[in-house]
Structures are given as C-alpha cells and as structure tokens.
Design an enzyme around this catalytic site. Sequence first.
Site, PDB file in Angstrom:
ATOM      1  N   GLY A   1      27.231  52.337  17.618  1.00  0.00           N
ATOM      2  CA  GLY A   1      26.290  51.253  17.830  1.00  0.00           C
ATOM      3  C   GLY A   1      25.202  51.237  16.772  1.00  0.00           C
ATOM      4  O   GLY A   1      24.712  50.184  16.365  1.00  0.00           O
TER       5      GLY A   1
ATOM      6  N   TYR B   1      22.161  58.091  10.740  1.00  0.00           N
ATOM      7  CA  TYR B   1      22.849  59.381  10.827  1.00  0.00           C
ATOM      8  C   TYR B   1      22.619  60.224   9.570  1.00  0.00           C
ATOM      9  O   TYR B   1      23.535  60.589   8.847  1.00  0.00           O
ATOM     10  CB  TYR B   1      24.341  59.165  11.053  1.00  0.00           C
ATOM     11  CG  TYR B   1      24.650  58.488  12.365  1.00  0.00           C
ATOM     12  CD1 TYR B   1      24.700  59.201  13.554  1.00  0.00           C
ATOM     13  CD2 TYR B   1      24.876  57.118  12.418  1.00  0.00           C
ATOM     14  CE1 TYR B   1      24.972  58.578  14.762  1.00  0.00           C
ATOM     15  CE2 TYR B   1      25.150  56.479  13.616  1.00  0.00           C
ATOM     16  CZ  TYR B   1      25.196  57.208  14.781  1.00  0.00           C
ATOM     17  OH  TYR B   1      25.454  56.571  15.971  1.00  0.00           O
TER      18      TYR B   1
ATOM     19  N   HIS C   1      18.174  59.459  14.125  1.00  0.00           N
ATOM     20  CA  HIS C   1      18.794  60.490  14.969  1.00  0.00           C
ATOM     21  C   HIS C   1      18.500  61.907  14.494  1.00  0.00           C
ATOM     22  O   HIS C   1      18.732  62.874  15.234  1.00  0.00           O
ATOM     23  CB  HIS C   1      20.305  60.275  15.036  1.00  0.00           C
ATOM     24  CG  HIS C   1      20.702  59.007  15.719  1.00  0.00           C
ATOM     25  ND1 HIS C   1      20.111  58.573  16.874  1.00  0.00           N
ATOM     26  CD2 HIS C   1      21.650  58.062  15.404  1.00  0.00           C
ATOM     27  CE1 HIS C   1      20.660  57.421  17.256  1.00  0.00           C
ATOM     28  NE2 HIS C   1      21.586  57.099  16.387  1.00  0.00           N
TER      29      HIS C   1
END
Length: 215
Positions: A147, A153, A159
């Site tokens: 998503g 990332y 994250h």
Amino acid sequence: MNVLIVHAHENKDSFCSALGQTAKTFFENEGHHVTFSDLYAMDFDPVGGKRDFIAISEANYYKYAIEQITAHNSNTYNKPLRAEMRALEKADILLFNFPLWWFSMPAILKGWVDKVLSYGFAYGGEYGIYKEGRFKGKKAFLSITTGSPEVYYTKDGVHGRTLNDILKNINGGILELVGFDVVSPFVAYAVSRATKEERVQMLLTYGNYLQKNFT
C-alpha cells in the site's frame, strides 16, 4: 520443472491476482508444469488443529507438532493438506504471491505455512534445517504488492526499515530454514495509488524479472 504458486488474495480482479496470473502464464510458456493454489478460492482453512488429521495419536498429552509428525509417518493428514504437501514435494520452484499486510503475509497464507510446512514433513524428524533442509537445491521467491510507496521502505523513510528487513522473517525464518534458495522478491509498490499505465508497466517489469531469474 514443477512450479507451485501459492496465491493469497481474495479478489481475482486485484493487481496482486494479476501478478499471480502473470507468473503462471510465464512458467507455463516456458514449458513448466504449474500448480496454482488459490487459497481463498479453495476456502483454505488456516487454523491448525485436530481437524487437520483423519486420526489422532493415542498420546496422553495433545500437542500439534507431535500430531503433525505422527500424521506424516502414518499418512493421516486430511485430503486437502496431503494435496498441498504433494504439490510442494514435486515443486522445483515455490512462489508466495500476496499483499503485504502489517509487514507480513495474510493470515490465510501464514496458516498454509503452519500446516503444510509441518513438523516431520518439511523439517524435523529425518530432515535438517537451512543448508541441510529438505528443500535444498530448490528455489523460492515472493511477489508482493504494498500500500505504501517505495520511498517509505528505507532506513530514513516513514517505516524506518527496508523491505528486505521486513521480509527477513519470511525469507530467512521460513523459506531458507527449510532449505530453499531464496531469490530476491518482486515488489509492486503502492499499486492502489498507481495509474492504469503504471500498473501495466509494473506487469512488464515483472515479466522481465521472471525472464531474468527463471529462464
């Protein structure tokens, strides 16, 4: 060669499902035999328990892992699990195709792992782990949709970790543990935010990835 694709998306019209069908078509066009385990379509039961077996041992204390190795030795798994195990035994290549949920796989696929990569069949008993694992010499890989966009990332991203860090438990703690040689995953980022043209390009990129790694 034999290829087992374990697909975990409920919507057959999803982009994740398109990835699964792209892989199936690619391997078939290469002349391989493909088994496509569509877990939602199969209504696969992900919860491990006594119903996995057509008979239970006479042990005084019930323990799922002991029942697994007993079922392996006595051929008393239920029919759906026996079919998945036979497909896995034959496979030279294993593909898990799924959307990334909570930094992991959907419950239906985790249940497949719990029940099919079972004690006695995939590890334990006569089988070792890692370099001595049952499936050494065979390949496995993941194709994933996310998503979040790719920029999330990274170590400095939202994250705070790379996707390789996130997938370590799956690649290392599952696939490598039972002996597979793990190929770097294919990841389609933020597909729900992508345009139709961008999704078409992702599928072309996936085709190139398959061509590079599996011809």
